[in-house]
Design an enzyme around this catalytic site. Structure first.
Site, PDB file in Angstrom:
ATOM      1  N   LYS A   1       0.853  -1.186   0.000  1.00 30.36           N
ATOM      2  CA  LYS A   1       0.000   0.000   0.000  1.00 30.36           C
ATOM      3  C   LYS A   1       0.889   1.236   0.000  1.00 30.36           C
ATOM      4  CE  LYS A   1      -3.096   2.844   2.672  1.00 30.36           C
ATOM      5  NZ  LYS A   1      -3.660   3.138   4.004  1.00 30.36           N
TER       6      LYS A   1
ATOM      7  N   GLY B   1      -8.183   9.095  10.159  1.00 26.89           N
ATOM      8  CA  GLY B   1      -8.416   9.184  11.587  1.00 26.89           C
ATOM      9  C   GLY B   1      -9.521  10.126  12.008  1.00 26.89           C
TER      10      GLY B   1
ATOM     11  N   ALA C   1      -9.620   5.433   4.693  1.00 28.11           N
ATOM     12  CA  ALA C   1      -9.541   6.599   5.570  1.00 28.11           C
ATOM     13  C   ALA C   1     -10.904   7.263   5.752  1.00 28.11           C
ATOM     14  CB  ALA C   1      -8.543   7.631   5.056  1.00 28.11           C
ATOM     15  N   GLY C   2     -11.184   7.594   7.012  1.00 26.93           N
ATOM     16  CA  GLY C   2     -12.356   8.384   7.342  1.00 26.93           C
ATOM     17  C   GLY C   2     -13.543   7.620   7.877  1.00 26.93           C
TER      18      GLY C   2
ATOM     19  N   ASN D   1      -8.572   1.436  10.191  1.00 31.24           N
ATOM     20  CA  ASN D   1      -7.746   1.133  11.347  1.00 31.24           C
ATOM     21  C   ASN D   1      -8.288   1.835  12.590  1.00 31.24           C
ATOM     22  OD1 ASN D   1      -4.139   1.339  12.112  1.00 31.24           O
ATOM     23  ND2 ASN D   1      -5.803   0.436  13.225  1.00 31.24           N
ATOM     24  N   THR D   2      -8.255   3.183  12.574  1.00 23.47           N
ATOM     25  CA  THR D   2      -8.651   3.944  13.756  1.00 23.47           C
ATOM     26  C   THR D   2     -10.082   3.649  14.182  1.00 23.47           C
ATOM     27  OG1 THR D   2      -7.166   5.701  13.006  1.00 23.47           O
ATOM     28  CG2 THR D   2      -8.689   6.248  14.769  1.00 23.47           C
TER      29      THR D   2
END
Length: 273
Positions: free
Chosen positions: A109, A170, A196-197, A218-219
């Site tokens: 990635k 995040g 993301a997001g 992830n977050t």
């Protein structure tokens, strides 16, 4: 690094020459420890796990706990990423190291950031790095802005998956611009994976209902009050969103009421003039 066995499912996620039954990709950072990482990843059902080479030990630091012990490469496909890189040269160097550490592993990635505060991608440097990595034989999954023109350029370079942000890394803000995602999806011939997001399960479901091939997060899991439970929720959301997309939603109708159960022809129903 072993490749996954081809899936029997007729709805497998194809990335390059690899086949996966799960459409949820999950990060391995920000957990309390490797044990929590392992439990969350297992509950998510994910087969692809991302790892920040600059932040996570996968053998480059001898004598310290290694992610390889918690998540064996024989069970999971590692996706080394370039988190923390702000120019093409650093990103290329990082992924060359990852290939060496993971026994010539080529699925990676790429993310090249432009600002340390909002972590928005630096697209000129991303394009430069992608060109070099593809020429060197890497299978590049690339984090990018939700710009349909940039997405087409990345695909033309040879990237195996396009990964536009839904909102800032995040942030947990969800999909802020579904229209741009639709424009990317209309033209792409490689998987489009939201990266993301995502903040909660409904965000993941919406991404899948739009027609995205998968969701990477992830977050949203690691920062939840109960990461393992959130991982389970995300798995269900991705599966439900994919099913809804394949089933095809009913048409939207503005001011056109129609009963869910037909009444025409029922005994005692008067005919309408």
């Amino acid at each position: 690094m072993t490749d996954p066995t081809p899936m029997a499912s007729d709805d497998a996620l194809m990335i390059g020459r690899r086949s996966f039954s799960s459409r949820l990709l999950i990060g391995t950072g920000k957990y309390r420890d490797f044990d929590e990482t392992r439990r969350a990843v297992e509950e998510s059902g994910a087969q692809i796990v991302t790892v920040a080479i600059r932040r996570t030990n996968i053998g480059q630091t001898a004598g310290e706990p290694s992610l390889l012990d918690a998540l064996p490469p024989s069970r999971f496909t590692y996706l080394p990423n370039t988190a923390g890189c702000y120019n093409a040269e650093d990103a290329i160097r990082t992924l060359r190291l990852a290939r060496e550490l993971l026994d010539d592993h080529t699925l990676v990635k790429l993310e090249v950031l432009g600002d340390p505060h909002n972590l928005y991608p630096n697209m000129p440097e991303t394009l430069k790095a992608a060109e070099t990595l593809v020429k060197e034989g890497f299978e590049v999954m690339v984090y990018c802005s939700d710009d349909p023109i940039q997405a087409r350029v990345l695909e033309s370079i040879g990237c195996v998956a396009i990964m536009p942000l839904a909102s800032l890394i995040g942030s947990g803000m969800g999909i802020l611009n579904p229209w741009n995602l639709q424009l990317i999806l209309e033209k792409a011939s490689v998987p489009v994976i939201v990266d993301a997001g995502v903040g909660t399960a409904s965000d993941a479901a919406i991404a899948m209902e739009l027609g995205c091939a998968g969701v990477l997060m992830n977050t949203a899991v690691a920062a939840a009050r109960e990461p393992v439970r959130m991982a389970r929720a995300m798995r269900k959301a991705v599966e439900a969103g994919r099913d809804a997309y394949l089933a095809g939603r009913m048409p939207r109708k503005l001011y056109s009421a129609a009963p869910s159960s037909p009444v025409g022809g029922m005994i005692g129903t008067a005919s309408q003039p």
